[in-house]
Design an enzyme around this catalytic site. Structure first.
Site, PDB file in Angstrom:
ATOM      1  N   GLN A 143       0.809  -1.317  -0.061  1.00 24.12           N
ATOM      2  CA  GLN A 143       0.123   0.134  -0.769  1.00 24.12           C
ATOM      3  C   GLN A 143       0.526   1.367  -0.261  1.00 24.12           C
ATOM      4  O   GLN A 143       0.370   2.624  -0.319  1.00 24.12           O
ATOM      5  CB  GLN A 143      -0.973   0.020   1.043  1.00 24.12           C
ATOM      6  N   CYS A 149      -5.386   0.745   3.604  1.00 24.64           N
ATOM      7  CA  CYS A 149      -5.003  -0.999   4.013  1.00 24.64           C
ATOM      8  C   CYS A 149      -6.981  -1.648   3.723  1.00 24.64           C
ATOM      9  O   CYS A 149      -6.867  -3.044   3.299  1.00 24.64           O
ATOM     10  CB  CYS A 149      -5.051  -1.179   5.257  1.00 24.64           C
ATOM     11  N   HIS A 285      -5.778  -1.395  11.512  1.00 25.97           N
ATOM     12  CA  HIS A 285      -5.466  -1.298  10.035  1.00 25.97           C
ATOM     13  C   HIS A 285      -6.688  -3.003   9.580  1.00 25.97           C
ATOM     14  O   HIS A 285      -7.291  -3.804  10.729  1.00 25.97           O
ATOM     15  CB  HIS A 285      -3.989  -2.334  10.323  1.00 25.97           C
ATOM     16  N   ASN A 306      -1.007  -8.952   4.432  1.00 22.24           N
ATOM     17  CA  ASN A 306      -0.586  -8.045   4.915  1.00 22.24           C
ATOM     18  C   ASN A 306      -1.062  -7.061   3.264  1.00 22.24           C
ATOM     19  O   ASN A 306      -0.669  -7.699   2.244  1.00 22.24           O
ATOM     20  CB  ASN A 306       0.184  -7.678   6.088  1.00 22.24           C
TER      21      ASN A 306
END
Ligand SMILES: *[C@@H]1O[C@H](CO)[C@@H](O)[C@H](O)[C@H]1NC(C)=O
Ligand SMILES: *[C@@H]1O[C@H](CO)[C@@H](O)[C@H](O)[C@H]1NC(C)=O
Length: 342
Positions: A143, A149, A285, A306
């Site tokens: 990102q 995110c 997040h 992630n």
């Protein structure tokens, strides 16, 4: 006597001097050691600071972070490791992340459609699962410094669902969501997976990564023919909150988006193993749960994708301890999980 006392004084002075110089020396050495480390790290990650003051500020943070990581390892056996990564000169890591708007997230949680949890009654659940091995997960993305995110997590769940239902893995566009999703979401300033799902369902699909590539900055929403949705969803559902059992049922069927607290130093510098914290449930997040399993040591874990590139964690993934005592799950992973419906 006199000569003895003089000798003693000299000895004391000598000792004091020795201790003092060695302290100064070791401080200088450690400063020099950190400075060399910092320069190396800057070269490795292509970091350039705008001036000497900025560099000094970043160096101090870097030094503290290195100290944190070294002390963590010195403290002995841990189920996971930390390492110096691309975030090593960041101190207010939270600020780089995501929503920082927990309040609204909680409001959302209360009103979401928990009633229609379609996996509620499932009983056949494999003991471990890795959606990557079933071809339902695209490579790790990054990102950058945009707090997007939420877009990455949204996209990863839809990529997964599309592969599971249509047998085809297509990388989808985060940038379209950054540019076009409104509601409480604000592009690179942070946003919500809920808003993104609603936007895609209403618009009639999300564009592919190829047609609407990631830029990592706010752009204006492009409404062109090529950016028409290639993958459509019907809507989304929420996994009942505060139940890792419910989360398991969902993840057994498709990759699931989860909100977590990722602002702590341990999460920031995680590099391998089963992450056990420290972290709270102060959500900041969004990640994607793409599997689960049990490690050799007996620790059960969630396999989490992630969006911080492949340098972070286990090639971009983190295994987070599963089935902990707190009903929220580690870092709040079970507080507000969501998945798209086909
Ligand atoms: C990005 O755009 C949104 C509006 O969609 C705005 O609220 C936000 O402040 C912008 N963020 C940045 C980092 O420019
Ligand atoms: C931590 O790192 C060491 C050295 O690279 C490695 O041997 C060990 O297996 C790692 N531990 C975990 C839990 O990943």
């Amino acid at each position: 006597m006199c000569s003895f006392s003089q000798k003693k004084n000299i000895l004391v002075v000598f000792l004091v001097l020795t201790v003092w110089t060695s302290q100064v020396m070791s401080r200088r050495l450690s400063e020099a050691y950190s400075s060399v480390k910092h320069e190396k790290w800057m070269a490795q990650y292509g970091k350039v600071y705008k001036d000497a003051a900025e560099k000094e500020k970043r160096f101090q943070i870097f030094k503290n972070n290195v100290h944190f990581i070294e002390s963590f390892h010195a403290a002995g056996d841990k189920p996971f490791n930390l390492s110096i990564n691309q975030f090593a000169d960041l101190h207010k890591f939270k600020a780089l992340l995501i929503n920082g708007q927990k309040k609204e997230h909680n409001v959302r949680t209360a009103t979401a459609t928990e009633a229609s949890f379609k996996y509620d009654s499932v009983t056949r659940i494999p003991s471990s699962l890795d959606w990557r091995k079933r071809g339902a997960v695209t490579p790790i993305k990054d990102q950058g410094t945009c707090r997007s995110c939420w877009a990455f997590s949204t996209v990863a769940t839809i990529e997964g669902l599309h592969q599971i239902t249509k047998g085809e893995l297509v990388s989808l566009s985060e940038q379209e969501l950054v540019d076009c999703v409104k509601g409480d979401s604000e592009g690179c300033y942070g946003g919500y997976v809920e808003d993104a799902f609603e936007f895609i369902a209403k618009k009639g699909g999300v564009a592919s990564e190829t047609h609407y590539p990631y830029k990592g900055v706010n752009k204006t929403c492009k409404v062109k023919k090529e950016t028409h949705g290639v993958v459509q969803i019907k809507g989304y559902e929420q996994v009942p909150s505060n139940s890792e059992k419910a989360l398991l049922k969902a993840v057994a069927h498709q990759p699931v988006s989860a909100y977590v607290e990722a602002g702590g130093y341990a999460f920031q510098f995680y590099s391998s193993g089963i992450f056990t914290g420290k972290c709270g449930t102060d959500i900041d997040h969004s990640v994607t749960v793409v599997g689960y399993g049990k490690a050799r040591g007996g620790n059960k874990y969630w396999l989490v994708k992630n969006s911080w590139g492949t340098e972070w964690g286990e090639k971009g993934y983190i295994r987070m301890k599963r089935d902990i005592r707190a009903k929220e799950g580690l870092c709040g992973i079970a507080t507000g999980a969501l998945y798209p419906t086909a």
